[in-house]
Design a protein around this motif. Structure first.
Motif, PDB file in Angstrom:
ATOM      1  N   SER A   1       0.868  -1.178   0.000  1.00 60.43           N
ATOM      2  CA  SER A   1       0.000   0.000   0.000  1.00 60.43           C
ATOM      3  C   SER A   1       0.902   1.224   0.000  1.00 60.43           C
ATOM      4  O   SER A   1       2.133   1.100   0.056  1.00 60.43           O
ATOM      5  CB  SER A   1      -0.926   0.026   1.224  1.00 60.43           C
ATOM      6  OG  SER A   1      -0.253   0.493   2.373  1.00 60.43           O
TER       7      SER A   1
ATOM      8  N   HIS B   1       1.374   3.060   2.343  1.00 59.45           N
ATOM      9  CA  HIS B   1       1.958   3.208   3.680  1.00 59.45           C
ATOM     10  C   HIS B   1       2.628   1.941   4.199  1.00 59.45           C
ATOM     11  O   HIS B   1       3.109   1.935   5.330  1.00 59.45           O
ATOM     12  CB  HIS B   1       0.872   3.634   4.672  1.00 59.45           C
ATOM     13  CG  HIS B   1       0.137   4.873   4.279  1.00 59.45           C
ATOM     14  ND1 HIS B   1       0.764   6.076   4.107  1.00 59.45           N
ATOM     15  CD2 HIS B   1      -1.177   5.081   4.011  1.00 59.45           C
ATOM     16  CE1 HIS B   1      -0.127   6.996   3.751  1.00 59.45           C
ATOM     17  NE2 HIS B   1      -1.306   6.420   3.682  1.00 59.45           N
ATOM     18  N   ASP B   2       2.660   0.875   3.416  1.00 60.77           N
ATOM     19  CA  ASP B   2       3.201  -0.405   3.905  1.00 60.77           C
ATOM     20  C   ASP B   2       4.223  -0.970   2.933  1.00 60.77           C
ATOM     21  O   ASP B   2       3.909  -1.231   1.763  1.00 60.77           O
ATOM     22  CB  ASP B   2       2.070  -1.407   4.105  1.00 60.77           C
ATOM     23  CG  ASP B   2       1.054  -0.942   5.132  1.00 60.77           C
ATOM     24  OD1 ASP B   2       1.332  -1.070   6.331  1.00 60.77           O
ATOM     25  OD2 ASP B   2      -0.011  -0.434   4.718  1.00 60.77           O
TER      26      ASP B   2
ATOM     27  N   TYR C   1       7.544  -3.894   2.600  1.00 60.99           N
ATOM     28  CA  TYR C   1       8.272  -5.036   3.149  1.00 60.99           C
ATOM     29  C   TYR C   1       9.637  -5.099   2.476  1.00 60.99           C
ATOM     30  O   TYR C   1       9.751  -4.967   1.252  1.00 60.99           O
ATOM     31  CB  TYR C   1       7.494  -6.330   2.919  1.00 60.99           C
ATOM     32  CG  TYR C   1       6.195  -6.364   3.689  1.00 60.99           C
ATOM     33  CD1 TYR C   1       6.133  -6.928   4.962  1.00 60.99           C
ATOM     34  CD2 TYR C   1       5.038  -5.796   3.158  1.00 60.99           C
ATOM     35  CE1 TYR C   1       4.942  -6.939   5.679  1.00 60.99           C
ATOM     36  CE2 TYR C   1       3.846  -5.808   3.871  1.00 60.99           C
ATOM     37  CZ  TYR C   1       3.806  -6.369   5.129  1.00 60.99           C
ATOM     38  OH  TYR C   1       2.636  -6.368   5.845  1.00 60.99           O
TER      39      TYR C   1
ATOM     40  N   HIS D   1       8.738  -4.883   8.117  1.00 64.82           N
ATOM     41  CA  HIS D   1       7.611  -4.092   7.631  1.00 64.82           C
ATOM     42  C   HIS D   1       7.842  -2.648   8.046  1.00 64.82           C
ATOM     43  O   HIS D   1       8.143  -2.363   9.202  1.00 64.82           O
ATOM     44  CB  HIS D   1       6.294  -4.592   8.218  1.00 64.82           C
ATOM     45  CG  HIS D   1       5.149  -3.641   7.994  1.00 64.82           C
ATOM     46  ND1 HIS D   1       4.649  -2.817   8.978  1.00 64.82           N
ATOM     47  CD2 HIS D   1       4.425  -3.371   6.876  1.00 64.82           C
ATOM     48  CE1 HIS D   1       3.658  -2.087   8.487  1.00 64.82           C
ATOM     49  NE2 HIS D   1       3.508  -2.400   7.211  1.00 64.82           N
TER      50      HIS D   1
ATOM     51  N   SER E   1       6.110   1.129   8.087  1.00 62.01           N
ATOM     52  CA  SER E   1       4.916   1.949   7.933  1.00 62.01           C
ATOM     53  C   SER E   1       5.361   3.374   7.636  1.00 62.01           C
ATOM     54  O   SER E   1       5.936   4.037   8.500  1.00 62.01           O
ATOM     55  CB  SER E   1       4.064   1.920   9.204  1.00 62.01           C
ATOM     56  OG  SER E   1       3.033   2.894   9.127  1.00 62.01           O
TER      57      SER E   1
ATOM     58  N   SER F   1       3.475   1.489  -5.136  1.00 62.27           N
ATOM     59  CA  SER F   1       2.335   1.070  -4.319  1.00 62.27           C
ATOM     60  C   SER F   1       1.211   0.638  -5.257  1.00 62.27           C
ATOM     61  O   SER F   1       1.158   1.082  -6.409  1.00 62.27           O
ATOM     62  CB  SER F   1       1.875   2.229  -3.424  1.00 62.27           C
ATOM     63  OG  SER F   1       1.484   3.349  -4.214  1.00 62.27           O
TER      64      SER F   1
END
Length: 510
Positions: A205, A207-208, A210, A219, A221, A476
């Protein structure tokens, strides 16, 4: 993915740069309210954030005020950024596996209007930093083949010789000695340095993200500016699913070579042929196994796709010249196909009907993922291929090669490539399209990421100029952010770029 002696690879050497005690100093500029004009802050949140974030991180506000986006203190060094870039470009030599003439290659490359800004710098953090396995695998390879390393002290000292930014800077003439079959032979420092395929970062996303950091999958954020360990592969990993037909086995101390994340499933490959599958919303690892026992069975790439009926599948491309396909529900192996050369990359078309297969060959193949039958052979590249990506409409395939180019192929006419896009100095190791198909990004082994506007027929581009090895790139899913992982001892970090919009007033809402 060939293991090769690299007699040419060379970065800026320490003798050229006066970097005495460089890494022992606290060289990160201090960021405070005194250096930021209150009128330039977009919101109260940014105001608070500037006060609380680590000094090693860089925000868009600081970048606008002159701070280097990687936090490199050029004003305190004995050289300018421009001079260092000039030297890097001059001394970097791309490795060639196949000695084919590159004389006419530039003439075939598309003229691209550079200087556009499709994605603006947003943030850089060193709280998490991508890492790429290099010499750990070299030492494992030496040990596995029972080679006794002579002059180890010399080798170790040369191995840790780096330039100002932590980049290995050995020349091709540096050698050490090994005792093999009772005869000592000189071996290049890079003899067992393998070509790494930079796919160690994935955004699920805006905001995410890996990414791999040493033996951990982390992870990050970007909203909370916080990192968390998701998986530790140094410890024993025991699979939770043990279905009939599932060849699961316990693994430990896995060196991750590649990874991907899709639909809440994370899949990672290892240097000894491992594959690890973990559902991000479930504890533990669902499936893990060693796909092959061959000493050269590195898992070079993994991909997750849905077949025409909608079932999710996992593809693993290995150095043992095989592509294996698994059911993503029970992880039973459905099929495996053998090719004439080590497979560096395999990717499925959006509809799941075609499979791009690339490797230690100048040719790229299009195969049927059900039968493995080769449907077409793509000819035009001059060296080994490392990366591929499909446009979301399924009509364009992009392939990245060691010849420093990315070729675009119209799947409706594969007799020749549609266009040839040139990098600046190295092989094209990673390629990504945005989900809306508007932009395509390609990454070189170090320093450069190129973003192209597909709507302009790839004729306009943005060049992101950094310093350090690129561990991976990822858009994203909503196409609003581009993340770049930089692997470097000093300036390793995760960079975030946000898609430029003309309706800037929306930025304060999201």
């Amino acid at each position: 993915m060939e293991q090769f002696p690299n007699h040419e690879l060379e970065y800026v050497v320490d003798d050229y740069l006066d970097v005495t005690n460089f890494e022992d100093q606290d060289v990160s500029p201090r960021s405070g309210r005194g250096s930021v004009d209150d009128d330039e802050l977009d919101s109260d949140f940014e105001d608070d954030f500037e006060l609380s974030k680590p000094d090693t991180d860089t925000s868009a506000v600081e970048a606008k005020n002159g701070k280097d986006i990687q936090g490199i203190p050029w004003e305190r060094l004995n050289f300018t950024r421009e001079k260092y870039r000039e030297t890097r470009l001059k001394l970097y030599k791309n490795y060639e596996s196949l000695s084919r003439s590159r004389k006419d290659l530039d003439k075939k490359c598309k003229d691209v209007e550079k200087g556009h800004n499709f994605y603006d710098f947003q943030f850089n953090t060193r709280l998490v930093k991508s890492t790429i396995v290099h010499f750990q695998h070299l030492l494992w390879h030496l040990k596995r083949n029972k080679m006794s390393v002579m002059l180890w002290k010399y080798f170790h000292l040369e191995l840790t010789k780096r330039d100002a930014f932590g980049t290995i800077c050995l020349s091709g003439q540096d050698t050490f000695f090994v005792n093999l079959c009772d005869s000592s032979v000189p071996v290049s420092i890079f003899s067992w340095l393998i070509l790494l395929l930079r796919n160690l970062l994935w955004a699920t996303s805006k905001h995410d993200v890996y990414l791999m950091q040493n033996y951990s999958v982390m992870h990050w954020s970007s909203l909370l500016r916080r990192g968390k360990e998701v998986l530790n592969v140094a410890k024993p990993i025991t699979p939770t699913l043990k279905n009939p037909g599932c060849l699961a086995q316990t693994l430990s101390r896995v060196q991750i070579s590649t990874m991907t994340v899709k639909d809440n499933l994370m899949v990672a490959g290892g240097f000894q042929g491992e594959v690890i599958c973990k559902y991000l919303n479930q504890p533990g690892v669902a499936f893990c196994s060693k796909l092959a026992t061959h000493e050269n069975a590195i898992t070079n790439s993994v991909d997750i796709y849905r077949n025409p009926s909608g079932s999710m599948r996992v593809i693993a491309a290995n150095n043992d010249a095989q592509v294996r396909i698994f059911d993503a529900e029970n992880f039973a192996r459905l099929s495996h196909f053998t090719f004439p050369w080590s497979v560096n990359n395999a990717s499925s078309s959006p509809d799941g009907k075609l499979l791009a297969v690339l490797g230690d060959s100048a040719e790229c193949l299009i195969a049927d993922p059900q039968s493995g039958k080769v449907c077409s052979s793509l000819k035009g590249h001059l060296d080994y291929s490392f990366a591929s990506a499909w446009h979301p409409d399924g009509q364009i395939l992009a392939t990245g090669n060691q010849d420093t180019t990315c070729r675009l192929w119209d799947i409706r006419n594969l007799s020749e490539s549609l266009a040839v896009l040139k990098g600046r100095m190295g092989a094209i190791r990673a390629i990504k399209f945005t989900s809306d198909g508007r932009f395509m990004a390609m990454a070189e082994p170090a320093d450069f990421i190129h973003v192209f506007d597909t709507k302009s027929d790839y004729a306009t581009g943005q060049e992101i100029d950094l310093f350090g090895e690129i561990a991976g790139i990822s858009f994203s899913p909503d196409s609003e952010a581009l993340f770049v992982g930089v692997s470097d001892r000093t300036y390793g970090s995760l960079l975030e770029f946000n898609r430029r919009r003309f309706d800037h007033y929306l930025d304060c809402i999201f």
